[in-house]
Design a protein around this motif. Structure first.
Motif, PDB file in Angstrom:
ATOM      1  N   GLU A  32       2.232  -5.998  -5.058  1.00  0.00           N
ATOM      2  CA  GLU A  32       2.166  -5.630  -6.477  1.00  0.00           C
ATOM      3  C   GLU A  32       1.793  -6.806  -7.380  1.00  0.00           C
ATOM      4  OE1 GLU A  32       2.433  -2.654  -7.553  1.00  0.00           O
ATOM      5  OE2 GLU A  32       2.661  -3.033  -9.699  1.00  0.00           O
ATOM      6  N   VAL A  34      -0.338  -9.421  -6.668  1.00  0.00           N
ATOM      7  CA  VAL A  34      -1.623 -10.096  -6.429  1.00  0.00           C
ATOM      8  C   VAL A  34      -2.773  -9.091  -6.247  1.00  0.00           C
ATOM      9  CG1 VAL A  34      -0.710 -12.206  -5.345  1.00  0.00           C
ATOM     10  CG2 VAL A  34      -1.163 -10.204  -3.928  1.00  0.00           C
ATOM     11  N   LEU A  35      -3.980  -9.590  -6.502  1.00  0.00           N
ATOM     12  CA  LEU A  35      -5.186  -8.886  -6.067  1.00  0.00           C
ATOM     13  C   LEU A  35      -5.754  -9.747  -4.955  1.00  0.00           C
ATOM     14  CD1 LEU A  35      -7.016  -8.214  -9.457  1.00  0.00           C
ATOM     15  CD2 LEU A  35      -5.822  -6.515  -8.076  1.00  0.00           C
ATOM     16  N   LEU A  42     -12.974  -7.043  -4.185  1.00  0.00           N
ATOM     17  CA  LEU A  42     -11.565  -6.707  -3.980  1.00  0.00           C
ATOM     18  C   LEU A  42     -11.399  -6.050  -2.612  1.00  0.00           C
ATOM     19  CD1 LEU A  42     -10.257  -5.084  -7.318  1.00  0.00           C
ATOM     20  CD2 LEU A  42      -9.943  -7.413  -6.475  1.00  0.00           C
ATOM     21  N   ILE A  43     -10.328  -6.417  -1.916  1.00  0.00           N
ATOM     22  CA  ILE A  43     -10.035  -5.710  -0.661  1.00  0.00           C
ATOM     23  C   ILE A  43      -8.629  -5.121  -0.749  1.00  0.00           C
ATOM     24  CG2 ILE A  43     -11.603  -7.090   0.754  1.00  0.00           C
ATOM     25  CD1 ILE A  43      -9.036  -8.507   1.841  1.00  0.00           C
ATOM     26  N   GLU A  44      -8.394  -4.074   0.001  1.00  0.00           N
ATOM     27  CA  GLU A  44      -7.109  -3.389  -0.095  1.00  0.00           C
ATOM     28  C   GLU A  44      -6.224  -3.641   1.121  1.00  0.00           C
ATOM     29  OE1 GLU A  44      -5.028  -2.225  -2.026  1.00  0.00           O
ATOM     30  OE2 GLU A  44      -6.221  -2.374  -3.837  1.00  0.00           O
ATOM     31  N   VAL A  60      -1.340 -11.733 -10.582  1.00  0.00           N
ATOM     32  CA  VAL A  60      -1.603 -10.827 -11.712  1.00  0.00           C
ATOM     33  C   VAL A  60      -0.514 -10.870 -12.787  1.00  0.00           C
ATOM     34  CG1 VAL A  60      -2.863  -9.251 -10.202  1.00  0.00           C
ATOM     35  CG2 VAL A  60      -0.495  -8.750 -10.754  1.00  0.00           C
ATOM     36  N   ILE A  61       0.600 -11.503 -12.497  1.00  0.00           N
ATOM     37  CA  ILE A  61       1.724 -11.437 -13.424  1.00  0.00           C
ATOM     38  C   ILE A  61       1.676 -12.608 -14.404  1.00  0.00           C
ATOM     39  CG2 ILE A  61       4.255 -11.377 -13.601  1.00  0.00           C
ATOM     40  CD1 ILE A  61       3.015  -8.966 -12.092  1.00  0.00           C
TER      41      ILE A  61
ATOM     42  N   ALA B  12     -11.809   0.239  -3.868  1.00  0.00           N
ATOM     43  CA  ALA B  12     -11.593  -1.150  -4.295  1.00  0.00           C
ATOM     44  C   ALA B  12     -10.161  -1.333  -4.774  1.00  0.00           C
ATOM     45  CB  ALA B  12     -12.565  -1.515  -5.413  1.00  0.00           C
ATOM     46  N   VAL B  13      -9.575  -0.288  -5.344  1.00  0.00           N
ATOM     47  CA  VAL B  13      -8.222  -0.399  -5.895  1.00  0.00           C
ATOM     48  C   VAL B  13      -7.391   0.783  -5.405  1.00  0.00           C
ATOM     49  CG1 VAL B  13      -6.839  -0.646  -8.007  1.00  0.00           C
ATOM     50  CG2 VAL B  13      -9.222  -1.421  -7.988  1.00  0.00           C
ATOM     51  N   LYS B  59      -6.046 -11.687 -19.536  1.00  0.00           N
ATOM     52  CA  LYS B  59      -6.712 -10.501 -18.962  1.00  0.00           C
ATOM     53  C   LYS B  59      -6.427  -9.222 -19.749  1.00  0.00           C
ATOM     54  CE  LYS B  59      -2.903  -9.373 -15.864  1.00  0.00           C
ATOM     55  NZ  LYS B  59      -1.926 -10.064 -16.716  1.00  0.00           N
ATOM     56  N   GLU B 210       0.381  -4.000 -14.625  1.00  0.00           N
ATOM     57  CA  GLU B 210      -0.254  -5.309 -14.808  1.00  0.00           C
ATOM     58  C   GLU B 210      -1.358  -5.513 -13.758  1.00  0.00           C
ATOM     59  OE1 GLU B 210       2.517  -8.367 -15.701  1.00  0.00           O
ATOM     60  OE2 GLU B 210       0.873  -9.565 -16.492  1.00  0.00           O
ATOM     61  N   ARG B 211      -1.090  -5.046 -12.560  1.00  0.00           N
ATOM     62  CA  ARG B 211      -2.079  -5.178 -11.478  1.00  0.00           C
ATOM     63  C   ARG B 211      -3.342  -4.365 -11.791  1.00  0.00           C
ATOM     64  NH1 ARG B 211      -3.378  -3.122  -6.293  1.00  0.00           N
ATOM     65  NH2 ARG B 211      -3.777  -4.818  -4.796  1.00  0.00           N
ATOM     66  N   ALA B 214      -5.367  -6.410 -14.240  1.00  0.00           N
ATOM     67  CA  ALA B 214      -6.019  -7.548 -13.580  1.00  0.00           C
ATOM     68  C   ALA B 214      -7.233  -7.053 -12.795  1.00  0.00           C
ATOM     69  CB  ALA B 214      -5.031  -8.257 -12.663  1.00  0.00           C
ATOM     70  N   ALA B 215      -7.091  -5.891 -12.138  1.00  0.00           N
ATOM     71  CA  ALA B 215      -8.203  -5.335 -11.362  1.00  0.00           C
ATOM     72  C   ALA B 215      -9.350  -4.943 -12.296  1.00  0.00           C
ATOM     73  CB  ALA B 215      -7.733  -4.122 -10.551  1.00  0.00           C
ATOM     74  N   PHE B 218     -11.109  -8.124 -13.431  1.00  0.00           N
ATOM     75  CA  PHE B 218     -11.862  -8.681 -12.306  1.00  0.00           C
ATOM     76  C   PHE B 218     -13.148  -7.883 -12.067  1.00  0.00           C
ATOM     77  CE2 PHE B 218     -13.006  -9.031  -7.853  1.00  0.00           C
ATOM     78  CZ  PHE B 218     -12.968 -10.400  -7.646  1.00  0.00           C
TER      79      PHE B 218
END
Lengths: 64, 306
Positions: A32, A34-35, A42-44, A60-61, B12-13, B59, B210-211, B214-215, B218
């Motif tokens: 939760e 980080v990306l 982006l990878i999952e 991301v925080i 991607a997300v 962001k 929040e994520r 950020a996505a 990005f």
């Protein structure tokens, strides 16, 4: 044989063949927070990381 | 491989909280669609109104500005230079990112320099105040609120929009709940109505994780300040965010449910009448004219006049 994960200035080396989620769990990083990016994409969590790959983690925080 | 729910391409997300995975293209469509839904649901503003977006170079606020412009709203930016350097040029870098964003999209950006206006940077103001010895966050928050209100009033904006995301709101809610801070709980929400001399305040990103923001930043290629404010280390909000994320990890959707159930409870009157800025007796500050709860100078004017 290793995968490199980078978060801020820290680098972590892990063995290849694990999913991104397993890697994050091993490093005690909550998904939760980080990306994960590889070569600017982006990878999952279900992605299996291969030998030689470099994964940049974007925190991301933010506070305040 | 996780697939995009809309087109079946590689996702991607992945948003566990919504049981939804999207590819880049569909994610970049989904975010503004959702934002528009929240703007309408909470009656934040209309296309006829003028919006002032408070941008920090981070962001969330830059993504908010981007989303509002993509949706066709009239949104200008406000950057408040706080004079935070700490050897990193933090404020200077943040300002440059806001200016680059504005220039790239042909947008209007107001810049207010706190040191030029009042003679002190935020760290210097914190030094001279009893309120912020060594920790300027309280002084910083007070100053930003004051300056946002001032610029919105002086330049005739109808609405002031900030980039608070769900994690920000859930962390504040968590803190206020632990303290049973009834008055704060009653006032927390996506919209704070306008009061005399105060523009309406809105948080269009309050339901985005929040994520997710950020996505968005990005994938949209928005350049933002990645480093944390040098004073944020050890902030209580970060501590609450970390706890909430531990729980979210075990129970996806927990943060959103916490916030949405709170909004429902608040609407139902659990914390008293659900109203906003105009519900207590306010007096204009003799220094700046902004409304304040006690007679005499407001906290900001007291701070800068010390």
């Amino acid at each position: 044989m290793s995968v490199k994960l980078i978060l801020r200035e820290r680098e972590y080396e892990l063995r290849p063949g694990m999913t991104l989620l397993s890697c994050l769990q091993k490093l005690d990083i909550l998904p939760e927070t980080v990306l994960a990016t590889r070569d600017g994409e982006l990878i999952e969590e279900d992605e299996i990381l291969q030998d030689g790959q470099v994964i940049k983690l974007v925190a991301v925080i933010s506070g305040g | 491989m996780m697939k995009c729910r809309k087109c079946g391409e590689k996702a991607a997300v992945n948003m566990r909280q919504h049981k939804l995975a999207l590819c880049k293209q569909h994610y970049l469509e989904w975010v503004p669609e959702q934002a528009e839904r929240f703007i309408k649901k909470y009656r934040m503003f209309t296309p006829e109104e003028r919006i002032l977006v408070a941008v920090s170079g981070g962001k969330d606020s830059l993504s908010l500005w981007d989303i509002l412009i993509r949706l066709g709203y009239q949104a200008d930016g406000l950057y408040i230079s706080l004079g935070i350097d700490e050897g990193l040029g933090y404020s200077r870098q943040s300002q440059a990112l806001c200016e680059t964003f504005a220039a790239r999209h042909g947008l209007k950006l107001h810049v207010v320099d706190v040191a030029r206006e009042y003679g002190y940077t935020i760290p210097a103001l914190a030094e001279k105040s009893r309120r912020g010895q060594g920790k300027p966050c309280a002084v910083c928050g007070l100053t930003k609120r004051h300056e946002m209100n001032r610029i919105a009033r002086d330049w005739g904006y109808d609405v002031l929009a900030t980039g608070h995301n769900l994690d920000d709101e859930a962390a504040v809610l968590f803190g206020n709940t632990l303290a049973w801070a009834g008055d704060y709980l009653r006032r927390q929400g996506p919209v704070l109505p306008a009061g005399p001399g105060l523009a309406r305040k809105v948080k269009p990103l309050c339901r985005f994780y929040e994520r997710e923001m950020a996505a968005y930043a990005f994938l949209r290629g928005i350049e933002y300040i990645y480093d944390e404010c040098p004073f944020a280390q050890g902030a209580t909000s970060l501590y609450y965010k970390a706890i909430l994320n531990r729980m979210e990890n075990e129970r996806p959707g927990l943060k959103l449910t916490f916030y949405l159930n709170f909004l429902e409870a608040r609407q139902a009157g659990l914390f008293g009448p659900a109203s906003g800025a105009a519900d207590e007796e306010l007096h204009p500050c003799p220094g700046c004219g902004q409304p304040t709860s006690a007679p005499g100078l407001c906290s900001f004017c007291r701070l800068v006049q010390k």
